[in-house]
Every structure is written in C-alpha cells, then in structure tokens.
Design a protein around this motif. Structure first.
Motif, PDB file in Angstrom:
ATOM      1  N   ALA A   9       0.965  -1.178   0.218  1.00 53.47           N
ATOM      2  CA  ALA A   9      -0.135  -0.050   0.097  1.00 53.47           C
ATOM      3  C   ALA A   9       0.631   1.198   0.043  1.00 53.47           C
ATOM      4  CB  ALA A   9      -0.971  -0.042   1.144  1.00 53.47           C
ATOM      5  N   SER A  10       1.997   1.197   0.701  1.00 48.71           N
ATOM      6  CA  SER A  10       2.878   2.333   0.842  1.00 48.71           C
ATOM      7  C   SER A  10       3.541   2.684  -0.616  1.00 48.71           C
ATOM      8  CB  SER A  10       4.011   2.361   2.143  1.00 48.71           C
ATOM      9  OG  SER A  10       4.881   1.579   1.684  1.00 48.71           O
ATOM     10  N   THR A  13       1.010   4.440  -2.752  1.00 49.97           N
ATOM     11  CA  THR A  13       0.534   5.579  -2.351  1.00 49.97           C
ATOM     12  C   THR A  13       1.756   6.763  -2.790  1.00 49.97           C
ATOM     13  OG1 THR A  13       1.575   5.562  -0.048  1.00 49.97           O
ATOM     14  CG2 THR A  13      -0.849   5.264  -0.435  1.00 49.97           C
ATOM     15  N   SER A  14       2.621   6.132  -3.292  1.00 51.92           N
ATOM     16  CA  SER A  14       3.822   6.780  -4.087  1.00 51.92           C
ATOM     17  C   SER A  14       3.370   7.942  -5.134  1.00 51.92           C
ATOM     18  CB  SER A  14       4.753   5.651  -4.747  1.00 51.92           C
ATOM     19  OG  SER A  14       5.738   6.494  -5.515  1.00 51.92           O
ATOM     20  N   PRO A  15       3.741   8.975  -5.139  1.00 51.14           N
ATOM     21  CA  PRO A  15       4.916   9.503  -4.536  1.00 51.14           C
ATOM     22  C   PRO A  15       4.741   9.925  -2.900  1.00 51.14           C
ATOM     23  CG  PRO A  15       4.211  11.468  -5.883  1.00 51.14           C
ATOM     24  CD  PRO A  15       3.228  10.176  -6.094  1.00 51.14           C
ATOM     25  N   ASN A  16       5.495   9.480  -2.025  1.00 51.14           N
ATOM     26  CA  ASN A  16       5.664   9.826  -0.616  1.00 51.14           C
ATOM     27  C   ASN A  16       6.320  10.911  -0.329  1.00 51.14           C
ATOM     28  OD1 ASN A  16       3.706   7.632  -0.034  1.00 51.14           O
ATOM     29  ND2 ASN A  16       5.442   5.987  -0.305  1.00 51.14           N
ATOM     30  N   PRO A  17       5.938  11.596   0.833  1.00 55.24           N
ATOM     31  CA  PRO A  17       6.947  12.764   1.066  1.00 55.24           C
ATOM     32  C   PRO A  17       8.254  12.383   1.606  1.00 55.24           C
ATOM     33  CG  PRO A  17       5.014  12.458   2.666  1.00 55.24           C
ATOM     34  CD  PRO A  17       4.975  11.441   1.743  1.00 55.24           C
ATOM     35  N   VAL A  18       9.191  13.242   1.244  1.00 54.53           N
ATOM     36  CA  VAL A  18      10.844  12.853   1.809  1.00 54.53           C
ATOM     37  C   VAL A  18      11.220  13.979   2.608  1.00 54.53           C
ATOM     38  CG1 VAL A  18      12.967  12.832   0.959  1.00 54.53           C
ATOM     39  CG2 VAL A  18      11.181  11.537  -0.094  1.00 54.53           C
ATOM     40  N   THR A  19      11.733  13.859   3.758  1.00 57.14           N
ATOM     41  CA  THR A  19      12.346  14.827   4.666  1.00 57.14           C
ATOM     42  C   THR A  19      13.727  14.198   5.069  1.00 57.14           C
ATOM     43  OG1 THR A  19      11.657  13.765   6.643  1.00 57.14           O
ATOM     44  CG2 THR A  19      10.079  15.439   5.789  1.00 57.14           C
ATOM     45  N   VAL A  20      14.479  15.111   5.358  1.00 54.85           N
ATOM     46  CA  VAL A  20      15.760  14.744   6.177  1.00 54.85           C
ATOM     47  C   VAL A  20      15.866  15.195   7.620  1.00 54.85           C
ATOM     48  CG1 VAL A  20      18.486  15.079   5.893  1.00 54.85           C
ATOM     49  CG2 VAL A  20      16.895  14.919   4.014  1.00 54.85           C
ATOM     50  N   VAL A  21      15.924  14.232   8.526  1.00 57.61           N
ATOM     51  CA  VAL A  21      15.801  14.464   9.888  1.00 57.61           C
ATOM     52  C   VAL A  21      17.042  14.923  10.248  1.00 57.61           C
ATOM     53  CG1 VAL A  21      15.839  13.361  12.190  1.00 57.61           C
ATOM     54  CG2 VAL A  21      13.800  13.277  10.568  1.00 57.61           C
ATOM     55  N   CYS A  22      17.316  16.053  10.991  1.00 54.53           N
ATOM     56  CA  CYS A  22      18.649  16.293  11.335  1.00 54.53           C
ATOM     57  C   CYS A  22      18.946  16.480  12.796  1.00 54.53           C
ATOM     58  CB  CYS A  22      19.005  17.922  10.742  1.00 54.53           C
ATOM     59  SG  CYS A  22      18.433  18.112   9.089  1.00 54.53           S
ATOM     60  N   TRP A 155       9.523   8.016  -5.113  1.00 54.05           N
ATOM     61  CA  TRP A 155       8.756   7.478  -6.040  1.00 54.05           C
ATOM     62  C   TRP A 155       9.082   5.961  -6.167  1.00 54.05           C
ATOM     63  CZ3 TRP A 155       5.193   9.741  -9.259  1.00 54.05           C
ATOM     64  CH2 TRP A 155       5.272  11.312  -9.239  1.00 54.05           C
ATOM     65  N   ASP A 156       8.121   4.898  -6.711  1.00 58.27           N
ATOM     66  CA  ASP A 156       8.291   3.533  -6.767  1.00 58.27           C
ATOM     67  C   ASP A 156       8.765   3.023  -5.492  1.00 58.27           C
ATOM     68  OD1 ASP A 156       8.068   3.785  -9.233  1.00 58.27           O
ATOM     69  OD2 ASP A 156      10.116   3.781  -9.913  1.00 58.27           O
ATOM     70  N   GLY A 157       7.879   3.240  -4.491  1.00 60.42           N
ATOM     71  CA  GLY A 157       7.914   2.838  -3.013  1.00 60.42           C
ATOM     72  C   GLY A 157       8.916   3.937  -2.591  1.00 60.42           C
ATOM     73  N   TYR A 158      10.225   3.571  -2.159  1.00 55.26           N
ATOM     74  CA  TYR A 158      11.225   4.613  -1.556  1.00 55.26           C
ATOM     75  C   TYR A 158      12.527   4.568  -2.387  1.00 55.26           C
ATOM     76  CZ  TYR A 158       7.763   4.534   2.017  1.00 55.26           C
ATOM     77  OH  TYR A 158       6.578   4.528   2.825  1.00 55.26           O
ATOM     78  N   SER A 159      12.475   4.082  -3.900  1.00 53.83           N
ATOM     79  CA  SER A 159      13.781   3.844  -4.290  1.00 53.83           C
ATOM     80  C   SER A 159      14.101   4.707  -5.172  1.00 53.83           C
ATOM     81  CB  SER A 159      13.546   2.418  -5.298  1.00 53.83           C
ATOM     82  OG  SER A 159      12.643   2.627  -6.133  1.00 53.83           O
ATOM     83  N   LYS A 160      13.320   5.958  -5.612  1.00 53.67           N
ATOM     84  CA  LYS A 160      13.746   7.164  -6.560  1.00 53.67           C
ATOM     85  C   LYS A 160      13.343   8.355  -5.897  1.00 53.67           C
ATOM     86  CE  LYS A 160      11.552   7.162 -10.727  1.00 53.67           C
ATOM     87  NZ  LYS A 160      11.196   6.518 -11.785  1.00 53.67           N
TER      88      LYS A 160
END
Ligand SMILES: Cc1cc2nc3c(=O)[nH]c(=O)nc-3n(C[C@H](O)[C@H](O)[C@H](O)COP(=O)(O)O)c2cc1C
Length: 168
Positions: A9-10, A13-22, A155-160
């Motif tokens: 399912a995840s 739902t792609s594209p999924n948000p992306v953050t960088v946690v610092c 995108w494509d899950g978390y691969s791109k």
C-alpha cells in the motif's frame, strides 16, 4: 480490489513525502537521515510527528538531546537523500561521505542541508513505541522556507527521489 500488504500500500501511495531529519551527534556534528513517515499534527500550537525504526541512530540522538530539525530537501539533494537513507550515522559521517553542503540555523547547534525547501526546528515532546518504530511527537519552535528550492518526493516505494509535478 484485491487484498495487499501494508508495504505494498505504501508503494501504491507513491510519491510519498521525503524529509531529512537532522540531529546532533555527541561530538557536536550533524547527522542526517531520510524519513518519509512524517505528518503535520497541529498549527496552533505548531506540532509535527515522524516515525523512525527502533534501531535508528537519529532516534537515539533525539531521545538524548530532545532537539531535531526536519527539513524538506531540494533538488540538489537527490543522491544524498538516498545515501542518508541507506547508511547509519552510528558509523558514517554522512555529511562528508555524500558531500552535503550545510547551513546554520540561528540559535541551533544542529545544521541543515543548505539546499532545503523547508526547515522545521523542533523540540521533542514525547515518543511512543509503535510496533517496529518509535513515533516522535514534536513541538515546533521555528519554521523556515525557501520557495526557490524544489521539493522532492519518493517514487516507486522509496527507491527513486524526484520532484512531483501537477498534471496539466
Ligand atoms: C526515501 C526513503 C525514505 C525513508 N523513510 C524512512 C522513515 O520514514 N522512517 C525510518 O525509520 N526510516 C526511513 N528510511 C530509512 C532510514 O533513512 C535509514 O534507516 C537510515 O539508515 C537511518 O539513519 P540513522 O541510523 O543515521 O538514523 C527511509 C529511507 C529512504 C531512502
């Protein structure tokens, strides 16, 4: 519809948000980790949350220091985002390994990637065990934005890692 798994399912739902946690390491340097599972929780007061797998070094650091900055990476960060999401700060200096330019945030010892569209400076309020992750619930202290940086998504899950464009 057919029955599918939650990981599938995840992908759907792609594209999924992306953050960088610092987060800050014990030597004062900054660790960066890629996180998709985050959400706004409240505007007033400002609150956000994100989930990280239990063994993550970033999780250990935020539980120790109570300070974290969640950033939305800009286009220049495409390769670095995958690198930060496949290595651990426990044994890697990701900033030098992935040649990430950092910027200062006033009043914070934690630095952020210079190419960020949004930076949300947070104080950890509480964390909860949720299955194989911890959920980190944070109070927002400051928010910064730079509209000239283009937001990235997974995108494509978390691969791109790519931008998301509105359909014409
Ligand atoms: C696109 C992408 C999204 C990711 N999203 C998450 C996430 O939401 N939660 C999580 O725990 N790990 C996520 N990861 C994996 C972590 O970034 C990875 O486990 C990383 O090694 C953690 O680094 P650390 O040990 O320095 O904290 C993601 C990786 C990628 C490439």
């Amino acid at each position: 519809m057919k029955q599918i798994t939650l990981p599938k399912a995840s992908q759907l739902t792609s594209p999924n948000p992306v953050t960088v946690v610092c987060t800050q390491k014990p030597d004062g340097s900054t660790n960066l980790a890629t996180v998709s599972w985050w959400t706004y929780l409240s505007y007033n007061p400002g609150m956000i949350a994100y989930a990280m797998a239990k063994p993550s070094y970033s999780g250990e650091m935020v539980r120790e220091n109570q300070k974290v900055i969640l950033t939305v990476p800009g286009a220049e960060m495409v390769d670095a985002v995958l690198g930060c999401g496949s290595t651990t700060g426990r044994n890697t200096d990701k900033v030098s390994r992935f040649h990430i330019e950092l910027a200062e945030i006033e009043g914070s010892p934690i630095k952020i990637p210079a190419h960020s569209r949004v930076a949300i400076v947070c104080k950890l309020k509480e964390h909860h065990e949720v299955g194989d992750h911890y959920l980190y619930i944070c109070d927002v202290e400051q928010v910064y934005g730079d509209e000239s940086e283009e937001a990235m998504f997974a995108w494509d899950g978390y691969s791109k890692i790519r931008p998301a464009k509105e359909k014409e």
